[in-house]
Every structure is written in structure tokens, then in C-alpha cells.
Design a protein around this motif. Structure first.
Motif, PDB file in Angstrom:
ATOM      1  N   ASP B  42     -36.519 -15.078 -16.904  1.00  0.00           N
ATOM      2  CA  ASP B  42     -38.267 -14.583 -16.497  1.00  0.00           C
ATOM      3  C   ASP B  42     -39.382 -14.567 -16.903  1.00  0.00           C
ATOM      4  N   PRO B  43     -39.377 -16.023 -18.314  1.00  0.00           N
ATOM      5  CA  PRO B  43     -40.583 -15.398 -19.566  1.00  0.00           C
ATOM      6  C   PRO B  43     -41.720 -15.527 -18.568  1.00  0.00           C
ATOM      7  N   SER B  44     -42.952 -14.222 -19.402  1.00  0.00           N
ATOM      8  CA  SER B  44     -44.006 -14.341 -18.545  1.00  0.00           C
ATOM      9  C   SER B  44     -45.136 -13.261 -19.788  1.00  0.00           C
ATOM     10  N   LEU B  45     -46.361 -14.158 -19.295  1.00  0.00           N
ATOM     11  CA  LEU B  45     -46.644 -12.889 -20.197  1.00  0.00           C
ATOM     12  C   LEU B  45     -47.971 -11.696 -19.619  1.00  0.00           C
ATOM     13  N   GLU B  46     -46.482 -11.103 -18.935  1.00  0.00           N
ATOM     14  CA  GLU B  46     -46.897 -10.083 -18.065  1.00  0.00           C
ATOM     15  C   GLU B  46     -47.249  -8.936 -19.019  1.00  0.00           C
ATOM     16  N   ALA B  47     -46.902  -9.042 -20.069  1.00  0.00           N
ATOM     17  CA  ALA B  47     -47.026  -7.798 -21.153  1.00  0.00           C
ATOM     18  C   ALA B  47     -48.243  -7.738 -21.661  1.00  0.00           C
ATOM     19  N   TYR B  48     -48.968  -8.851 -22.153  1.00  0.00           N
ATOM     20  CA  TYR B  48     -49.641  -9.268 -22.792  1.00  0.00           C
ATOM     21  C   TYR B  48     -51.080  -8.519 -21.545  1.00  0.00           C
ATOM     22  N   ALA B  49     -50.735  -9.270 -20.859  1.00  0.00           N
ATOM     23  CA  ALA B  49     -51.687  -8.273 -19.121  1.00  0.00           C
ATOM     24  C   ALA B  49     -51.923  -7.562 -19.343  1.00  0.00           C
ATOM     25  N   THR B  50     -51.222  -6.734 -19.662  1.00  0.00           N
ATOM     26  CA  THR B  50     -50.783  -5.231 -19.687  1.00  0.00           C
ATOM     27  C   THR B  50     -51.566  -4.591 -20.678  1.00  0.00           C
ATOM     28  N   LEU B  51     -51.577  -4.764 -22.029  1.00  0.00           N
ATOM     29  CA  LEU B  51     -51.506  -4.979 -23.345  1.00  0.00           C
ATOM     30  C   LEU B  51     -53.475  -4.748 -23.298  1.00  0.00           C
ATOM     31  N   PHE B  52     -53.989  -5.789 -22.605  1.00  0.00           N
ATOM     32  CA  PHE B  52     -55.275  -6.315 -23.437  1.00  0.00           C
ATOM     33  C   PHE B  52     -56.138  -5.043 -21.577  1.00  0.00           C
ATOM     34  N   ALA B  53     -55.123  -5.023 -20.297  1.00  0.00           N
ATOM     35  CA  ALA B  53     -55.983  -4.260 -19.110  1.00  0.00           C
ATOM     36  C   ALA B  53     -55.540  -2.700 -19.524  1.00  0.00           C
ATOM     37  N   GLU B  54     -54.596  -1.991 -20.056  1.00  0.00           N
ATOM     38  CA  GLU B  54     -54.789  -0.586 -19.489  1.00  0.00           C
ATOM     39  C   GLU B  54     -54.659   0.280 -21.067  1.00  0.00           C
ATOM     40  N   ARG B  55     -55.002  -0.918 -21.982  1.00  0.00           N
ATOM     41  CA  ARG B  55     -56.364  -0.148 -23.508  1.00  0.00           C
ATOM     42  C   ARG B  55     -57.046  -0.541 -23.615  1.00  0.00           C
ATOM     43  N   PRO B  56     -58.423  -0.270 -24.585  1.00  0.00           N
ATOM     44  CA  PRO B  56     -59.517  -1.221 -24.470  1.00  0.00           C
ATOM     45  C   PRO B  56     -58.766  -1.979 -25.722  1.00  0.00           C
ATOM     46  N   PHE B  57     -57.511  -2.554 -25.459  1.00  0.00           N
ATOM     47  CA  PHE B  57     -56.883  -3.641 -27.296  1.00  0.00           C
ATOM     48  C   PHE B  57     -57.816  -4.358 -27.182  1.00  0.00           C
TER      49      PHE B  57
END
Lengths: 323, 264
Positions: B42-57
Motif C-alpha cells: 500500500d504505497p503512500s506518501l505518509e512518511a513525507y507528511a510526517t517529515l514536514f509535520a513533526e520537524r521544521p523540515f
């Protein structure tokens, strides 16, 4: 990368030290005082933008590092002069020997791997091979990638339990090693990742060297009945020796300074098994508050690099053939 | 042929880690399952969302970009002016000054770390962009590269301009610079790449998460998400993409710049 052109550059500067040609605008002795002052101001205007930062942020700190290395200092409390004590305690500390040993171990693993790999690839690409620039481009890709990314990606590939490498090995019935989690395999893991990143760099340097070899030499050797191995030993490798020399000098300079990939892959662990000199300098400064010892160690590292480089420059006469 | 097989197998070995990085970044829960999936169910872009949400990425990406652009512009200016002086402005002791400049290339950054840290702290420049930039204001490598290029520009051009009444400023701007464009392009790429990938100095000087650059934030991610490899790999993808774009555009310049360094 900044170190890239250093050895030849210095040699060349020595050659070009006396300006060989005076351009039309050269100040003549007979010119008026005002004109000379004006010229001096022009020179300063062109030089100061680089001279000030170099003086303040390279040359000044370099001298200050000597001063700091003679002091006991934790970056906060006032400095206390201790003479050569920092050097003495570093030499007495077995950890110092260990970090140099690990660093040399890294170089011993890394250098043959990138050189032989780079040479094989350069030889292959030097043949009339279709799409040479495409292949070259692929091999150079990791060179432009940051060390941190390379280290993280390899940490993931070599993850002992869930990584793809050990999964593939298990598929073949091989029980993969613990890689960066195992003291015996931590440094080989770093070497592997580093060689993967740099093999394209070595290949590009050697390929440029191969392409500079006069093809007539090979024709003459063929006429004399020399086979492919003979041609490799007697023509290719000797003619390639300037490029090989460059690769070895640069690899040793960079190898002694290895840090980024160690920091990100193992942090010097497990249990200090992959602790290298620069990581030790960093830890002494920012973890143990021993800035004086760190400065002393950094000078020891610099001395080693300088000595190794000078020995190579002297020794090159024996094996490097310049056309 | 054997050599061709080596090239092809080697190229796959070069490309696979990049492909695997991208695949992992779109595999939710990568690193938690015992068997890695070659293609996510189930490919998803979830990790990218986490990345930009949880850190001032996003901020981190901008930091890296801003510092790389600033370093490049500054080094182009300081290198070109110095190279002009070393090529076109004779003065007493110029050879010695040039040798000192080049010798600074031999000094490893590690030797400078402790005093530089103390110096910038005294200036109150820790945790500032300026503090991250200052040590790379001048590049001996860049000066050497551009001086070589300026030496190739025929002096007759300068002389003609001098007769027309042009001073050194005019000659520099309207004759020298347009004639050394390829070398300026090479330096642009190396300066940008050097800054984008630099690690040790930014690690030392930029402690505030808001000010960090990509390599530092990435190293930090790994500590924070020890098993969330999808997030770490997403960060890696984000940090590689701009460099990859630059590489694809300027591949020729980059490889020729490196290749010519080894010839001589």
C-alpha cells in the motif's frame, strides 16, 4: 573537495612565483606617488575580500589552535597554560593509538577497493562502449550525494534484522553478519559504503588518464607481440601512474579526515570499535570538554597527513612516470 | 564481454540503493516488518507528511538552500577578485601571498574547529547563518581555478581596453568575467555542492533546530525515528533531489572539472 587541487597547485605556485610577464598596467618606478597609492588601493580592493576571511577564519584559527593545544581548557572556564601536557597525556592514552589504528584500518580497507574498482570500470569504459557518458554519469551519481545520505541509506541496506542485504543473504541460506551493530563488522560496513560513494570519482580521474595515453604505444606493443596483460602492465599502468598518484594522495588526505559517514553510521561504535581521529576530536571538544587536548590531537592529525603527503611527493620519483 | 558485464552489474549496484531509498520512503511501516517488501503493498506518501509535520523540515530545506546560494555567490565574488589580482595585478611579494593562499587548502577543517568555535562564540555568531557562512567566505580552490582561467584570457584584450581608457574595474567586469564563464560555472557547481553537503561545521555552529541544514537534520532524524525507516528515507530523498537536479543539468561541467583536476 577543497583539498582537490592542493598538491599540484602548491608546486605550480612555486614555479610561477616570479611574475614572468609584466602587463601593460604594471606600475613603473618613475610614476608619481599619487599613481602608486592609487594602484596599491586597486590591488587591495581586489585582494581584501578574500584576504580578510582567510586571515580571520583560516590562518588566525590555525595559529590559535597551537596556542589552545598548550592549555587546559573546557571551552568555558579560563584557559590554564600546561605546556606540552596535552600532547603527553594523548600519547599516554591508549585511546589515541586506537583511533589512529581505526583510521588507518579504514584507509587500508578503502583504498584498494576504490582503486581496483575504479580501475576496472575505467578500463571497461575506455573501450569503445556504447553510451559511455550514460554509464559514467550513473557511477558518478553517489559522488554528488552527501555523506550523511549515503551513510543513512547504507545503514538501512545493512540493517542486521530488517535490511535488504541480510534478507537477500538469508534467501541464499547465508546468515548475514551484524554489520554496523557488530564491533568486528562496523568498520567494514563504513568501508563498503565509502567505497560505493567514491568509486565513481576514482573512475573519472583514471578514465581521463587513460584517454590521455597515446594509442600509438599500444600499436607498437601489438606489433612486438605483447598480449593484453603485458600491455596492461607495461604500458597502461606506467602511463597511468600520474593519475594513480593523484588518487592515492587525495584518498589518503581524505581518508585520515574520515568523519561524516562514521558519525552517521556508527557514531564511532559499537563500544568505540569504529572511533576515528576526527570523531575523537569532536568528542573531546563537545562531549568531554577537553578542547586543549582536542586541539593537540588535531595538530597531531595534521602532522601525520602532512608527513604522509610529503613522503608520497618525495617517493613519486620512484614510480610515477610523467610524459 | 567480461568488462561490459562488470560495467552493467556495477551500474545496477550504484542505482539500487537510490531506488531502494525511494521505495522505502513510500512503504508505510518500513523497518517494522521483518521481511522487507520489494514493492509496498500500500504505497503512500505518509512518511513525507510526517517529515514536514513533526520537524521544521521545510525550514531546514530553505536553510540549506539559502546557505548554499549565499556561499556560492560570495565565493564567486571573492574568488574572481583575488584571481584577477593574482593574474593581472603584479605587486611585490605576490608569489609568496599566492603560496600562502594555496597553503590554506592543506589545512583540514578539523584543526580549525576548536578555535573557530571559540572565535565565533566571542563574536556572538553561534547559531546564526552568518556564523555558518563565514569560514567558507573565501575558497583557495576557487581562486586557483579562476586564476588558471584568467591566465588563458589574452592580455591583448586588456591592453586594448586600457588604451580606450578603461581601469581595472572595467576590465575585470566587462572583459575578464565574460571570458571565463565556463570556469565560473564549474566553481558555481562545486561551491553549491560543497555547501549543500557540508556537515562538520554546520553541526558545530548551528544547534538550534530551526537553523539546521539538511545533513544535520537528517542525522538527527535517525536518532529520533530509530525504526521508522520510511521517514528517514523520505528525508534522504528530499535532500538528494536538488543536488540530483543540479547534477543532471550540469553533469558535463562537474565530471570535466573533476577529470581535469587529475591530469597534469
Amino acid at each position: 573537495m577543497s583539498i582537490l587541487a592542493a598538491p599540484q597547485a602548491i608546486a605550480e605556485a612555486a614555479e610561477s612565483a616570479p611574475p614572468t610577464r609584466m602587463p601593460a598596467a604594471a606600475p613603473r618606478a618613475g610614476r608619481s606617488r599619487a599613481a602608486r597609492v592609487r594602484y596599491a588601493l586597486v590591488v587591495l580592493a581586489f585582494l581584501l575580500p578574500s584576504a580578510i576571511p582567510l586571515a580571520l577564519f583560516v590562518i588566525g584559527p590555525m595559529i590559535a589552535a597551537v596556542w589552545i593545544s598548550l592549555h587546559d581548557w573546557n571551552l568555558i572556564a579560563p584557559m590554564r597554560f600546561v605546556g606540552l601536557d596535552n600532547f603527553a597525556s594523548l600519547l599516554a592514552d591508549p585511546a589515541t593509538g586506537d583511533v589512529f589504528l581505526h583510521t588507518v584500518g579504514y584507509i587500508i580497507g578503502y583504498l584498494p577497493l576504490v582503486y581496483v574498482g575504479g580501475l576496472l570500470l575505467a578500463l571497461a569504459l575506455n573501450q569503445a562502449l556504447k553510451g559511455r557518458s550514460l554509464w559514467r554519469g550513473i557511477y558518478f551519481l553517489p559522488v554528488v550525494t552527501s555523506w550523511i545520505v549515503v551513510a543513512l541509506v547504507w545503514r538501512w541496506l545493512l540493517n542486521p534484522s530488517t535490511g535488504i542485504v541480510n534478507t537477500a543473504l538469508a534467501g541464499l541460506g547465508i546468515d548475514g553478519p551484524g554489520w554496523w551493530t557488530d564491533p568486528a563488522w562496523a568498520m567494514p560496513s563504513i568501508v563498503l559504503a565509502s567505497a560505493w560513494k567514491d568509486v565513481g570519482f576514482v573512475m573519472v580521474i583514471l578514465l581521463a588518464g587513460l584517454q590521455a595515453i597515446n594509442p600509438d604505444l599500444y600499436d607498437a606493443a601489438r606489433v612486438d607481440g605483447a598480449g593484453p596483460w603485458r600491455r596492461l602492465w607495461s604500458i597502461t599502468l606506467p602511463m597511468l601512474s600520474p593519475s594513480t598518484f593523484f588518487v592515492v594522495v587525495i584518498s589518503l588526505i581524505n581518508g585520515f579526515q574520515v568523519f561524516d559517514q562514521v558519525y552517521a553510521m556508527t557514531g564511532g561504535g559499537p563500544g568505540g570499535a569504529s572511533q576515528v581521529v576526527v570523531q575523537q576530536i569532536y568528542d573531546l571538544t563537545f562531549r568531554y570538554g577537553a578542547a586543549g587536548e582536542a586541539a593537540a590531537l588535531s595538530w597531531m592529525l595534521f602532522a601525520v597527513i602532512l608527513a604522509v603527503t610529503v613522503v608520497q611527493i618525495i617517493g613519486q620519483k620512484r614510480w610515477v612516470h610523467y610524459v | 564481454m567480461l568488462l561490459h558485464a562488470v560495467v552493467i552489474v556495477g551500474a545496477l549496484a550504484m542505482l539500487f540503493p537510490f531506488a531502494w531509498t525511494v521505495i522505502t520512503s513510500i512503504t508505510p511501516g518500513a523497518g517494522l516488518t521483518l521481511r522487507p517488501q520489494l514493492w509496498p503493498s500500500d504505497p503512500s506518501l505518509e512518511a513525507y507528511a510526517t517529515l514536514f509535520a513533526e520537524r521544521p523540515f521545510a525550514r531546514v530545506v530553505l536553510n540549506s538552500l539559502g546557505l548554499a546560494v549565499a556561499t556560492t555567490v560570495i565565493q564567486l565574488v571573492t574568488s574572481a577578485t583575488a584571481a584577477y589580482a593574482f593574474s593581472r595585478l603584479p605587486f611585490r611579494g605576490r608569489g609568496v601571498v599566492f603560496a600562502i593562499y594555496l597553503a590554506t587548502m592543506m589545512v583540514p577543517l578539523q584543526v580549525l574547529i576548536v578555535p573557530l568555535f571559540a572565535e565565533l562564540r566571542a563574536f556572538g555568531l553561534l547559531n546564526t547563518y552568518l556564523g555558518a557562512l563565514l569560514p567558507s567566505f573565501a575558497s583557495a580552490f576557487g581562486i586557483f581555478l579562476l586564476r588558471q582561467a584568467i591566465n588563458q584570457v589574452p592580455r591583448e584584450l586588456d591592453e586594448a581596453a586600457t588604451l580606450d581608457g578603461a581601469g581595472h574595474g572595467r576590465i575585470f567586469l566587462s572583459i575578464i568575467l565574460p571570458n571565463i564563464r565556463p570556469a565560473l560555472a564549474t566553481l558555481t557547481i562545486f561551491a553549491f555542492m560543497g555547501s549543500w553537503n557540508s556537515f562538520l561545521w554546520p553541526l558545530v555552529v548551528l544547534r538550534d533546530p530551526e537553523l539546521q541544514t539538511l545533513p544535520i537534520a537528517l542525522a538527527g532524524l535517525q536518532g529520533q525515528y530509530t525504526t521508522a525507516w520510511d521517514v528517514v528515507m523520505a528525508g534522504s530523498v528530499v535532500s538528494v533531489l536538488p543536488m540530483l537536479a543540479l547534477y543532471l543539468i550540469a553533469q558535463k561541467h562537474i565530471i570535466q572539472g573533476v577529470a581535469s583536476a587529475g591530469l597534469k
